[in-house]
Design a protein around this motif. Structure first.
Motif: not given
Ligand code: FES
Length: 152
Positions: A118-126, A129-132
């Protein structure tokens, strides 16, 4: 080359153990420093091993491939009788013991894989909110401050 004398000897040198197990001599020394296997010194001050070490090293290698930590391997091997070749029954007990941990890691990895989808390319790393980075907002339950997520 393994000689007939090697096959008959009850004592093995570190080189013979390494060769028979397909590992480096340094690996045998490493396992010994971790207390996973043991040896004694002969009159020439050379390390010697009983033949049961061959199966012990095999068990260690397989357990490592399963992702079992060296301390858990050491604990399990410590429960086996000394100087006796581990039997199929011994292996059965050990493998059952480790299977639960393996299943748990598989489940965790599958969850990570699904989250990653669900997060390929997302990069939020928050952290919020980041499930990873913070699955199920685990960190929130620990209060303020920096926390290490991987408590295993
Ligand atoms: S890096 Fe994509 S959801 Fe966190």
């Amino acid at each position: 080359m393994t000689t007939k004398l090697d096959k008959l000897s009850k004592e093995l040198s570190v080189g013979q153990v390494a060769k028979r197990c397909g590992v480096a001599v340094s690996t045998i020394h490493f396992y010994e420093t971790k207390g996973l296997i043991s040896s004694w010194r002969n009159n020439g001050n050379q390390r010697r091993y009983t033949r049961d070490v061959l199966r012990r090293v095999s068990i260690i290698k397989v357990a490592q491939q399963l992702g079992v930590s060296l301390s858990d391997i050491g604990e399990a091997l410590g429960k086996l009788p000394k100087q006796r070749t581990p039997t199929a029954a011994d292996w059965n007990k050990l493998s059952k013991q480790w299977k639960a941990g393996l299943n748990s890691r598989i489940t965790r990895l599958e969850q990570l894989r699904d989250d990653l989808d669900g997060c390929i390319g997302c990069g939020c790393l928050s952290m919020k909110v980041c499930p990873l980075w913070n699955p199920d907002d685990e960190v929130a339950s620990k209060g303020d401050g920096a926390y290490f997520l991987d408590d295993d």
